[in-house]
Enzyme design. Structure first.
Site, mmCIF file in Angstrom:
data_model
loop_
_atom_site.group_PDB
_atom_site.id
_atom_site.type_symbol
_atom_site.label_atom_id
_atom_site.label_comp_id
_atom_site.label_asym_id
_atom_site.label_seq_id
_atom_site.Cartn_x
_atom_site.Cartn_y
_atom_site.Cartn_z
ATOM 1 N N GLY A 193 0.839 -1.188 0.000
ATOM 2 C CA GLY A 193 0.000 0.000 0.000
ATOM 3 C C GLY A 193 0.874 1.237 0.000
ATOM 4 O O GLY A 193 2.076 1.171 0.309
ATOM 5 N N HIS A 205 -2.833 7.461 7.105
ATOM 6 C CA HIS A 205 -1.880 8.416 6.518
ATOM 7 C C HIS A 205 -2.599 9.660 6.017
ATOM 8 O O HIS A 205 -2.091 10.773 6.158
ATOM 9 C CB HIS A 205 -1.125 7.777 5.339
ATOM 10 C CG HIS A 205 0.090 6.973 5.725
ATOM 11 N ND1 HIS A 205 1.157 7.477 6.417
ATOM 12 C CD2 HIS A 205 0.397 5.679 5.487
ATOM 13 C CE1 HIS A 205 2.069 6.534 6.605
ATOM 14 N NE2 HIS A 205 1.631 5.424 6.043
ATOM 15 N N CYS A 227 6.111 0.328 7.821
ATOM 16 C CA CYS A 227 5.709 1.465 6.994
ATOM 17 C C CYS A 227 6.897 1.900 6.144
ATOM 18 O O CYS A 227 8.022 1.952 6.657
ATOM 19 C CB CYS A 227 5.242 2.624 7.867
ATOM 20 S SG CYS A 227 4.687 4.071 6.939
ATOM 21 N N LEU A 228 6.664 2.188 4.903
ATOM 22 C CA LEU A 228 7.756 2.584 4.013
ATOM 23 C C LEU A 228 8.356 3.926 4.419
ATOM 24 O O LEU A 228 9.458 4.268 3.999
ATOM 25 C CB LEU A 228 7.247 2.628 2.567
ATOM 26 C CG LEU A 228 6.752 1.279 2.039
ATOM 27 C CD1 LEU A 228 6.115 1.436 0.684
ATOM 28 C CD2 LEU A 228 7.846 0.243 2.028
ATOM 29 N N HIS A 276 -4.402 1.319 7.567
ATOM 30 C CA HIS A 276 -3.064 1.913 7.658
ATOM 31 C C HIS A 276 -2.940 3.099 6.697
ATOM 32 O O HIS A 276 -2.451 4.168 7.072
ATOM 33 C CB HIS A 276 -2.020 0.842 7.330
ATOM 34 C CG HIS A 276 -0.599 1.327 7.369
ATOM 35 N ND1 HIS A 276 0.297 0.950 8.337
ATOM 36 C CD2 HIS A 276 0.087 2.158 6.535
ATOM 37 C CE1 HIS A 276 1.468 1.550 8.102
ATOM 38 N NE2 HIS A 276 1.359 2.278 7.018
ATOM 39 N N GLU A 277 -3.407 2.900 5.453
ATOM 40 C CA GLU A 277 -3.251 3.968 4.444
ATOM 41 C C GLU A 277 -4.185 5.143 4.705
ATOM 42 O O GLU A 277 -3.794 6.304 4.542
ATOM 43 C CB GLU A 277 -3.507 3.415 3.045
ATOM 44 C CG GLU A 277 -2.575 2.289 2.613
ATOM 45 C CD GLU A 277 -1.111 2.598 2.844
ATOM 46 O OE1 GLU A 277 -0.343 1.658 3.072
ATOM 47 O OE2 GLU A 277 -0.715 3.786 2.834
ATOM 48 N N GLN A 306 2.902 10.171 1.417
ATOM 49 C CA GLN A 306 4.205 9.485 1.480
ATOM 50 C C GLN A 306 5.077 9.789 0.262
ATOM 51 O O GLN A 306 6.281 9.489 0.292
ATOM 52 C CB GLN A 306 3.996 7.981 1.581
ATOM 53 C CG GLN A 306 3.413 7.515 2.923
ATOM 54 C CD GLN A 306 3.289 6.028 2.981
ATOM 55 O OE1 GLN A 306 2.309 5.466 2.470
ATOM 56 N NE2 GLN A 306 4.256 5.365 3.573
#
Ligand code: K2U
Ligand code: ZN
Length: 170
Positions: free
Chosen positions: A46, A138, A92-93, A134-135, A51
């Site tokens: 994702g 963000h 998380c990236l 999660h996304e 991000q």
């Protein structure tokens, strides 16, 4: 399509509530394609627009094994959640190397617009449900460590700081 740089925590854009997408322009479609390529390249399952430095309400997800089930969600809204919760390790990236257990709803219903401007609804469970929560976090200026205790949050920040200091030495 391009692979975009991924914003690293801490960064103000990751703690900012994103603005709704007003119209689905060619620029939005190009950004969505670049986000998908960036996600696959990472690799991840994702990615949210902040991000990659764009504070707008758009995410891409693909939790399939074959990486052939891309969902692009514009202005996603969680409209229903299960009472059942699940607890799983998240990464998380934007916080590489940090993995911690987070509690999420086991099932969610998300309403969104696709890139053709059509209203869509997805009923998700398992990894897709976790990824969507999660996304969408963000888009609301939250990262997964915000769900941790203060002790675990501070420990994660210290680990990130140490990792960055070591990277600078290399
Ligand atoms: O927001 C991101 O950085 C993308 C996350 C999404 C995610 C985190 C935890 C659980 C599900 C999704 C990245 O995909 S983190 C890397 C990753 C890769 C494979 C599976 C799970 C997490
Ligand atoms: Zn993330």
């Amino acid at each position: 399509m391009s692979v975009l740089p991924i914003v690293q925590f801490p960064n103000e854009i990751l703690s900012t509530v994103c603005a709704p997408v007003e119209s689905i322009t060619d620029e939005i479609k190009t950004l969505a394609a670049d986000m998908a390529q960036t996600m696959y390249e990472a690799p991840g399952v994702g990615l949210a627009a902040p991000q990659v430095g764009k504070s707008i309400r758009m995410i891409v997800v693909d939790v399939s094994e074959e990486k052939d089930c891309l969902l692009t969600l514009v202005n996603p809204v969680i409209t229903e959640v299960s009472e059942e919760l699940i607890c799983g390790e998240e990464g998380c990236l934007s916080l590489p190397g940090i993995w911690e257990k987070v509690e999420r709803h086991a099932e969610v219903t998300v309403e969104y617009s696709d890139l053709q401007g059509q209203k869509q609804t997805v009923h998700a469970h398992g990894l897709l449900a976790v990824c969507l929560q999660h996304e969408i976090d963000h888009l609301d200026g939250k990262v997964f460590v915000d769900h941790l205790s203060r002790l675990k949050y501070d420990r994660a920040c210290a680990k990130l700081k140490k990792r960055r200091q070591q990277e600078k030495r290399c």
